[in-house]
Design a protein around this motif. Structure first.
Motif, short mmCIF file in Angstrom:
data_model
loop_
_atom_site.label_atom_id
_atom_site.label_comp_id
_atom_site.label_asym_id
_atom_site.label_seq_id
_atom_site.Cartn_x
_atom_site.Cartn_y
_atom_site.Cartn_z
N LYS A 521 36.77 33.44 48.42
CA LYS A 521 36.12 32.46 49.16
C LYS A 521 36.98 32.09 50.43
CE LYS A 521 32.80 30.63 45.94
NZ LYS A 521 32.29 29.38 45.29
N ASN A 522 38.07 32.55 50.62
CA ASN A 522 38.88 32.22 51.85
C ASN A 522 39.39 33.55 52.62
OD1 ASN A 522 38.98 29.29 51.35
ND2 ASN A 522 40.27 29.59 49.60
N ASN A 523 38.69 33.63 53.68
CA ASN A 523 39.12 35.00 54.37
C ASN A 523 40.48 34.77 55.13
OD1 ASN A 523 36.51 36.11 53.68
ND2 ASN A 523 35.59 35.03 55.50
N TRP A 524 41.27 33.79 55.18
CA TRP A 524 42.21 33.56 55.82
C TRP A 524 43.58 33.97 55.18
CZ3 TRP A 524 45.58 30.14 53.91
CH2 TRP A 524 45.28 28.94 53.18
N VAL A 525 43.47 33.85 53.71
CA VAL A 525 44.31 34.31 53.12
C VAL A 525 44.96 35.70 52.86
CG1 VAL A 525 45.29 34.11 50.30
CG2 VAL A 525 43.97 32.13 51.29
N THR A 526 46.19 36.33 53.12
CA THR A 526 46.36 37.57 52.94
C THR A 526 46.37 38.04 51.89
OG1 THR A 526 48.14 37.06 54.93
CG2 THR A 526 48.40 38.98 53.43
N GLY A 527 46.01 39.32 51.43
CA GLY A 527 45.72 39.91 50.35
C GLY A 527 46.95 40.55 49.86
N ILE A 528 47.15 41.20 48.82
CA ILE A 528 48.21 41.87 48.21
C ILE A 528 47.74 43.26 47.66
CG2 ILE A 528 49.59 41.84 46.38
CD1 ILE A 528 50.19 38.82 46.79
N ASP A 529 48.55 44.25 47.63
CA ASP A 529 48.37 45.52 47.05
C ASP A 529 49.79 46.12 46.62
OD1 ASP A 529 45.37 46.66 47.64
OD2 ASP A 529 45.84 45.48 49.38
N HIS A 530 49.86 46.36 45.45
CA HIS A 530 51.05 47.01 44.85
C HIS A 530 50.80 47.98 44.00
CE1 HIS A 530 55.17 46.96 43.79
NE2 HIS A 530 55.06 46.98 42.58
N TRP A 531 51.53 49.20 43.98
CA TRP A 531 51.19 50.38 43.17
C TRP A 531 52.47 50.45 42.42
CZ3 TRP A 531 46.66 52.66 42.12
CH2 TRP A 531 45.52 52.45 43.16
N TYR A 532 52.41 50.92 40.94
CA TYR A 532 53.48 51.23 40.27
C TYR A 532 53.81 52.56 40.61
CZ TYR A 532 53.37 47.49 36.68
OH TYR A 532 53.56 46.29 36.02
N PRO A 533 55.24 52.84 40.48
CA PRO A 533 55.74 54.13 40.90
C PRO A 533 55.91 54.98 39.87
CG PRO A 533 57.62 52.67 40.30
CD PRO A 533 56.23 51.88 40.27
N GLY A 534 56.28 56.22 40.15
CA GLY A 534 56.52 57.25 39.13
C GLY A 534 55.25 58.35 39.00
N ILE A 535 55.32 59.42 38.39
CA ILE A 535 54.42 60.65 38.20
C ILE A 535 53.88 60.40 37.01
CG2 ILE A 535 55.51 61.89 40.18
CD1 ILE A 535 56.70 63.77 37.63
N GLY A 536 54.22 59.59 36.08
CA GLY A 536 53.65 59.81 34.59
C GLY A 536 52.67 58.55 34.61
N PRO A 537 51.94 58.46 33.40
CA PRO A 537 50.78 57.24 33.24
C PRO A 537 51.72 55.82 33.35
CG PRO A 537 50.32 59.18 31.71
CD PRO A 537 51.74 59.43 32.53
N SER A 538 50.86 55.00 33.84
CA SER A 538 51.51 53.60 33.86
C SER A 538 50.20 52.62 33.95
CB SER A 538 52.47 53.30 35.08
OG SER A 538 51.46 53.74 36.21
N GLU A 539 50.53 51.37 33.49
CA GLU A 539 49.51 50.43 33.50
C GLU A 539 50.18 49.11 33.85
OE1 GLU A 539 46.16 50.60 30.29
OE2 GLU A 539 47.78 51.77 29.43
N ALA A 540 49.31 48.36 34.60
CA ALA A 540 49.96 46.96 34.61
C ALA A 540 48.95 46.14 33.69
CB ALA A 540 49.81 46.38 36.04
N LEU A 541 49.42 45.26 32.89
CA LEU A 541 48.63 44.87 31.74
C LEU A 541 48.76 43.39 31.78
CD1 LEU A 541 50.08 46.96 28.87
CD2 LEU A 541 47.85 47.16 29.89
N GLY A 542 49.60 42.58 32.28
CA GLY A 542 49.50 41.14 32.28
C GLY A 542 50.21 40.85 33.75
N ILE A 543 49.84 39.41 34.07
CA ILE A 543 50.45 38.87 35.29
C ILE A 543 50.57 37.30 35.27
CG2 ILE A 543 47.98 38.81 36.54
CD1 ILE A 543 49.31 39.51 39.05
N VAL A 544 51.45 37.06 35.85
CA VAL A 544 51.78 35.22 35.87
C VAL A 544 52.35 35.14 37.43
CG1 VAL A 544 54.25 35.35 35.18
CG2 VAL A 544 52.46 33.46 34.40
N ARG A 545 51.88 33.88 37.63
CA ARG A 545 52.76 33.35 38.87
C ARG A 545 53.08 31.91 38.69
NH1 ARG A 545 50.75 28.40 41.46
NH2 ARG A 545 48.77 28.00 40.78
N ASP A 546 54.35 31.68 39.33
CA ASP A 546 55.12 30.37 39.15
C ASP A 546 54.65 29.44 40.23
OD1 ASP A 546 56.55 30.87 41.34
OD2 ASP A 546 58.37 31.26 40.39
N SER A 547 55.10 28.17 40.02
CA SER A 547 54.73 26.89 40.91
C SER A 547 55.05 27.43 42.51
CB SER A 547 55.38 25.70 40.65
OG SER A 547 56.80 25.84 40.48
#
Length: 572
Positions: A521-547
């Motif tokens: 709901k906030n259009n002014w916030v900059t988005g994020i896009d980040h892809w895992y490297p490599g040519i084999g299968p991969s998954e991002a399964l969890g995420i956390v951010r600190d204070s």
């Protein structure tokens, strides 16, 4: 300007025109100084007139908060918010004591009046994190700070006239120059001195560092310790057998601090919840060779070692997620097979380590029969006395058509009773099916991420949405459609108003880990896009951010045909 929280922390580096952000007070690792370029001390003699002095009775300062409490704030919604500050009424920092003194005469310093000797603050800052600030004074009782003309509360006295604190930097959102003013007080007198710094943080989504686990490893979930370090849970292989593990890493550079194998049986740790004192609730599934798995929930100490609290659930049930409550207990969820059906399994262990719940829930909408729907839980978040179970339900949500939908089930934390409407994700045009795999609390409800697909599920897309407790979907974000599987695994809400998602998208027939952030709901916030490297299968399964909104997704890569755990620090 962000909300400020003070004790030894001085918070907020964003300009007044930006939105309110929240600081969580946390200790600082000395290694963080490697990120900062310190300038020389701006040290001047106390009698040169660099610091203005005023009598408090001449111009009274009004603060929006007091030292040791939540303090000043301003937001983008009200850019005209101002904070009164003391105006200097004297151009001299000290009383020379004699009007006949000449330039050659040594000045006489009034011991009743404060003097700001120096301010130690870096000129430039290149990454998010705590920014150390110290002020050396003489004849001073207390020191407070303004940041970009907003009252920022007080510093802690460290002895011998030294006062210290921290400014939180949240990354690129704080880029640009920032001005502080130090105000030293002694009785009715004040001395003031300005300083400044500039934030030059990388663009959101830029990788800071990454670390890999051994061959055969995988990380399923991640959490932050009270000190700001990172806890990974997942599995490593020993003689070809996966075993549940827990690992602690430094938040500064990802250095491995310790790794512990939690069980000698085959299995994996699936989730972790860290308590304020550093102890950790860990959920895992283990099994003997050729036998059914057992859900195991254990309370570990802050160093990762077992305590006396260890619960082994019913064989055949699977635990998928765990969350800690405010009292120090936990609530865990998963799946159980019942009469050929799948039901949501749930467990409750109180703060004393006593298991009080271990049952199943079957979704039965109006005019349906028990076990008409197959349900499972994939995540859980706790809001007060309500445990929000995040998962999916498959059945005839519409007459005569069996479809899978994401569901949110509000349960009483202590009894397991459903305490509100079960929220079923609605259809969205041709996107008639879906599932929820990850959830997070939001000030206005619950965020959920997973996937949407069409009737035949040959088209997928990652979907993330915000639901109120009443079931209204107030925000919905769908990523690009994909010919193969695409889903969000986990989501967290940051202080800048973004939903940060860890997931995977099929590319060239293989899953590829994908991490992104979208403004809620906030259009002014900059988005994020980040892809895992490599040519084999991969998954991002969890995420956390600190204070400080430093982001850490986890998952795995495939290297030389073997999985390899991966954790990354991403600039927010």
């Amino acid at each position: 300007m962000r909300v400020f929280v003070f004790s030894d922390k001085v918070t907020g580096t964003m300009r007044v025109s930006l939105a309110i952000l929240t600081l969580l007070a946390s200790c600082t690792s000395p290694a963080y100084e490697a990120y900062l370029q310190h300038a020389d001390d701006d040290t001047t003699d106390a009698v040169t007139g660099d610091a203005d002095e005023t009598t408090a009775g001449d111009a009274e300062s009004t603060s929006t908060g007091s030292t040791g409490s939540d303090s000043a704030s301003a937001s983008a919604a009200d850019t005209n918010t101002t904070t009164e500050s003391t105006t200097a009424t004297s151009a001299t920092a000290t009383d020379t004591g004699d009007a006949t003194d000449t330039d050659d005469s040594p000045p006489v310093v009034d011991p009743d009046r404060p003097v700001i000797v120096s301010i130690d603050l870096p000129d430039e800052v290149y990454a998010a994190g705590p920014l150390a600030l110290s002020v050396q004074t003489n004849f001073t009782g207390s020191v407070r700070i303004t940041l970009d003309d907003v009252d920022a509360g007080g510093l802690l006295a460290a002895g011998d006239g030294l006062f210290t604190g921290e400014l939180p930097v949240l990354g690129a959102i704080d880029n640009g120059p920032h001005a502080i003013e130090v105000i030293a007080t002694a009785g009715p007198y004040e001395a003031r001195k300005p300083d400044s710094f500039e934030v030059k943080a990388p663009m959101p989504g830029t990788e800071a560092w990454s670390q890999a686990g051994p061959a055969g490893s995988r990380t399923n979930r991640v959490a932050v310790t009270p000190e700001g370090d990172l806890i990974e849970v997942g599995q490593i292989e020993t003689d070809g057998v996966p075993q549940p593990t827990i690992r602690k890493r430094s938040s500064v550079d990802g250095e491995e601090l310790w790794t512990i194998v939690l069980d000698t049986r085959e299995g994996a740790a699936v989730d972790v919840a860290v308590l304020p004192d550093g102890r950790m609730w860990v959920a895992m599934n283990v099994r003997e060779p050729m036998k059914d798995s057992w859900p195991r929930i254990a309370l570990l100490d802050a160093d990762g070692y077992a305590t006396e609290v260890d619960v082994l659930g019913t064989a055949g049930r699977v635990v998928r997620a765990i969350a800690a409550d405010a009292s120090g207990g936990c609530f865990a969820v998963g799946v159980a097979g019942v009469m050929g059906d799948w039901d949501i399994a749930y467990w409750r262990i109180d703060a004393a380590g006593v298991q009080t719940l271990g049952d199943v829930y079957d979704y039965v909408p109006p005019n349906k029969f028990p076990h008409d729907f197959r349900d499972l839980a994939s995540d859980v978040v706790i809001d007060g006395d309500v445990a929000w179970v995040v998962g999916l339900s498959q059945g005839q949500h519409e007459e005569f058509v069996t479809r899978t939908r994401g569901v949110l089930v509000p349960m009483d934390l202590h009894t397991g009773e459903v305490v509100g409407p079960v929220i079923v994700a609605p259809m969205d045009g041709p996107w008639t099916q879906g599932a929820f795999f990850g959830g997070a609390l939001h000030p206005n409800g619950v965020l959920a991420t997973g996937y949407g697909c069409n009737d035949t599920c040959d088209l997928y897309r990652i979907e993330t949405a915000l639901y109120t407790a009443a079931g209204e979907r107030t925000w919905h974000e769908a990523e690009d459609s994909n010919d193969g599987l695409a889903y969000g695994s986990d989501v967290v809400f940051d202080s800048q108003g973004r939903a940060l998602v860890a997931g995977a998208v099929t590319q060239s027939g293989k899953l590829r880990g994908y991490v992104f952030g979208r403004a809620v709901k906030n259009n002014w916030v900059t988005g994020i896009d980040h892809w895992y490297p490599g040519i084999g299968p991969s998954e991002a399964l969890g995420i956390v951010r600190d204070s400080f909104d430093r982001i850490a997704p986890v998952g795995y890569l495939t290297v030389n045909g073997e999985t390899q755990a991966r954790i990354t620090r991403i600039h927010g």
